[in-house]
Structure formats: C-alpha cells, structure tokens
Write a protein that holds these residues in place. Structure first.
Motif, PDB file in Angstrom:
ATOM      1  N   THR A   1      -3.307  -0.073  -6.317  1.00  0.00           N
ATOM      2  CA  THR A   1      -4.021  -0.289  -5.051  1.00  0.00           C
ATOM      3  C   THR A   1      -5.023   0.846  -4.853  1.00  0.00           C
ATOM      4  O   THR A   1      -4.684   2.029  -4.988  1.00  0.00           O
ATOM      5  CB  THR A   1      -3.041  -0.326  -3.869  1.00  0.00           C
ATOM      6  OG1 THR A   1      -2.124  -1.398  -4.064  1.00  0.00           O
ATOM      7  CG2 THR A   1      -3.790  -0.535  -2.556  1.00  0.00           C
TER       8      THR A   1
ATOM      9  N   GLN B   1      -9.508  -2.163   0.837  1.00  0.00           N
ATOM     10  CA  GLN B   1      -8.252  -2.125   0.083  1.00  0.00           C
ATOM     11  C   GLN B   1      -8.328  -3.162  -1.052  1.00  0.00           C
ATOM     12  O   GLN B   1      -8.460  -4.362  -0.784  1.00  0.00           O
ATOM     13  CB  GLN B   1      -7.072  -2.438   1.005  1.00  0.00           C
ATOM     14  CG  GLN B   1      -7.007  -1.537   2.237  1.00  0.00           C
ATOM     15  CD  GLN B   1      -6.019  -2.018   3.261  1.00  0.00           C
ATOM     16  OE1 GLN B   1      -5.544  -3.152   3.198  1.00  0.00           O
ATOM     17  NE2 GLN B   1      -5.697  -1.165   4.217  1.00  0.00           N
TER      18      GLN B   1
ATOM     19  N   LEU C   1       0.823  -1.214   0.000  1.00  0.00           N
ATOM     20  CA  LEU C   1       0.000   0.000   0.000  1.00  0.00           C
ATOM     21  C   LEU C   1       0.849   1.253   0.000  1.00  0.00           C
ATOM     22  O   LEU C   1       0.522   2.249  -0.650  1.00  0.00           O
ATOM     23  CB  LEU C   1      -0.924  -0.001   1.227  1.00  0.00           C
ATOM     24  CG  LEU C   1      -2.045  -1.042   1.237  1.00  0.00           C
ATOM     25  CD1 LEU C   1      -2.818  -0.931   2.542  1.00  0.00           C
ATOM     26  CD2 LEU C   1      -2.956  -0.862   0.053  1.00  0.00           C
TER      27      LEU C   1
ATOM     28  N   LEU D   1      -8.000   2.492  -2.256  1.00  0.00           N
ATOM     29  CA  LEU D   1      -8.463   2.564  -0.869  1.00  0.00           C
ATOM     30  C   LEU D   1      -9.792   3.299  -0.791  1.00  0.00           C
ATOM     31  O   LEU D   1     -10.024   4.266  -1.517  1.00  0.00           O
ATOM     32  CB  LEU D   1      -7.447   3.302   0.006  1.00  0.00           C
ATOM     33  CG  LEU D   1      -6.026   2.737   0.072  1.00  0.00           C
ATOM     34  CD1 LEU D   1      -5.185   3.599   0.991  1.00  0.00           C
ATOM     35  CD2 LEU D   1      -6.036   1.296   0.522  1.00  0.00           C
TER      36      LEU D   1
END
Length: 299
Positions: free
Chosen positions: A112, A105, A15, A114
């Motif tokens: 990635t 996530q 992340l 979120l």
C-alpha cells in the motif's frame, strides 16, 4: 451504500497492516479556482486506488476505483481522472470548506502506497477605510482566508485597537481602529498572501475633520429639529383655538347691519305709504257722509 462502506473499511484496515510509503506536499488555491491533485504513484496492476479527504471542518469523504467501477460519497464538485496509469483528483470551484488533507491510497500486490496533499484555500479580503462611530479612522479587511494583518502610519501600539470576526463561510474579517483625534491624516497597510504587494488605504485631513464635525453637528441638528417641531405645534394649536372661538361666538354676536337696513327700509317705506293712502280714503269717506247728512237736516 453497505457495499461501499465495507470496501472502504476493509481498505482502511489494510492500510494499518502494510503501509509501505508516505509523502506529503502542500498545495494552495484561491476561492473560486479549479485545482487538480496528482497522485505520485502509478495504479498499474492495482487492486484498489482511493482519494480519501479529511477536511478541517471535521467532515470526510472518499472516491475509489476498483476494476472498472467507481465508488464514493463526495459531492459532484470532485471527480476522479485516470490517464496512463495515473490517478488525479479534480476539484471544481474551490471553496473554503474544501480545505484539508487529501490522501492518495494505492494498493497493489507490492503493498500500500500513500501520498498526502495538504490543500490550503486562500480568500482575498476586501479592504476599506472609513470613519467609525467615534470619529476615528478604521481599516477593515473583509472576508480573508487566512486573516489579514493591518498596520498604521503613523505607527502606534497604544492607540490601535484590532478585533476580528469569523464569518459563516470560514473567512475572517479584521477591523483595526486608530483611537486618536489628534491626527489629521492616517494610512493603513493590509498584508495578505493573496496580494502581490501590500494594499494601502489613506484618509485625508478633510475626511478626518468631517468625521469630527459630524459628531458635533448631530446634537445641534437634533436641538434645531426639536425647536422647529415645538414652533409648528404651537402655531397649529393657536389656529385651532381661534377657529373654535369663532364658531362658538358667531351665531349670537355677529349680524350684518347693511343687510338688515336693506331688508327693513323697503318694508318701512311701504308701510308708510299704505298708511297714508288709508288715511286719505278714510277722510274722503267722512267728508262725503257729512255732505249727505247736511241737506236732510235742513228739511
């Protein structure tokens, strides 16, 4: 557990390297309700999809899906639901401890993504008004989340004393006292996000007067009780003295003259009669002896 921890750690490290997008929304829910948190990102062609929870009590947990498997260390209260490339988190029977940040996530070949939901848990307080130990009206909002606000009619800032206690379950109890004895009516108003409208509680003139009278009656009742107790103890001690004095004096000083007369008189009368008969018999014997002795002397 080691495999789960490694996967979670690898995901967290990933992340920091390639975070592409982040959002945050706020969701409120009442204690005891069920809630569903939807991830706004699709999980089509995903490598890993996770809901990571950071609670306000500084604990945390996660639920992840990798391929056809599911990993996680959350309680049975939380479940992952996947439907048409959408991943949602379902929470059953929400409690205050569930309040915190929930982050979806999603990792795919593009990066990635979120999405964070701030879950705020509301607990409706129980409202009551009563007379406190000082005879003043007191308004209470028990077990609220967040803490309730309390105001009074008639308004007063100098005479109102407000305090709060945090309960073990994370809720707050607020107590507000109207410190005056010059009023005969009082109304408290309680404000809380769970109320559709403010709640009012009212104390009448009779209730306030009764509270003041009770403060006067309590010492009076105590004095009366002490006096009654003293009278009872004195009466019992007097009876005990009379009882003890009667038991000690009765053998030496008390006789029944009637019984003595009834027992003695028959014996006395019998004695007199016996003596009379004895005297008559003796006289007769002497008389016969005299008669016999007389003729012998004449010859």
């Amino acid at each position: 557990m080691k495999i789960q921890e490694r996967i979670h750690f690898t995901f967290q490290l990933f992340l920091f390297v390639c975070v592409a997008k982040a959002k945050a929304d706020v969701l409120t829910a009442d204690v005891g309700d069920d809630a569903v948190l939807h991830c706004v990102h699709t999980i089509e062609n995903f490598i890993m999809a996770t809901w990571a929870m950071d609670f306000l009590n500084r604990s945390s947990c996660f639920l992840s899906t990798i391929g056809n498997g599911t990993l996680g260390n959350c309680s049975h209260q939380m479940h992952l639901d996947i439907d048409k490339n959408k991943m949602s988190l379902r929470i059953d029977n929400i409690m205050v401890r569930n309040e915190g940040n929930y982050t979806c996530q999603v990792v795919n070949r593009s990066g990635t993504f979120l999405y964070t939901v701030v879950l705020q848990v509301l607990a409706e307080p129980f409202v009551l008004i009563k007379i406190d130990e000082n005879g003043h009206p007191e308004c209470q909002a028990i077990g609220g989340k967040p803490a309730a606000n309390i105001s009074w009619i008639p308004e007063s800032t100098l005479k109102v004393k407000t305090r709060s206690n945090t309960e073990l379950n994370g809720t707050t109890t607020v107590m507000s006292s109207y410190n005056t004895s010059n009023i005969t009516e009082a109304t408290c108003t309680v404000y809380h996000p769970t109320f559709t409208s403010p709640i009012e509680r009212h104390l009448s003139r009779h209730a306030l007067g009764a509270g003041a009278n009770n403060l006067i009656l309590i010492p009076v009742l105590i004095i009366i009780f002490v006096l009654l107790l003293g009278i009872v103890l004195f009466w019992q001690r007097s009876n005990l003295r009379t009882c003890f004095s009667t038991k000690k004096g009765s053998p030496a000083t008390y006789e029944n003259p009637v019984v003595i007369v009834e027992e003695v008189e028959p014996y006395a009368s019998f004695t007199v009669k016996v003596n009379t008969v004895y005297s008559s018999t003796n006289d007769l014997a002497q008389y016969k002896g005299t008669q016999r002795a007389g003729p012998k002397n004449d010859h």
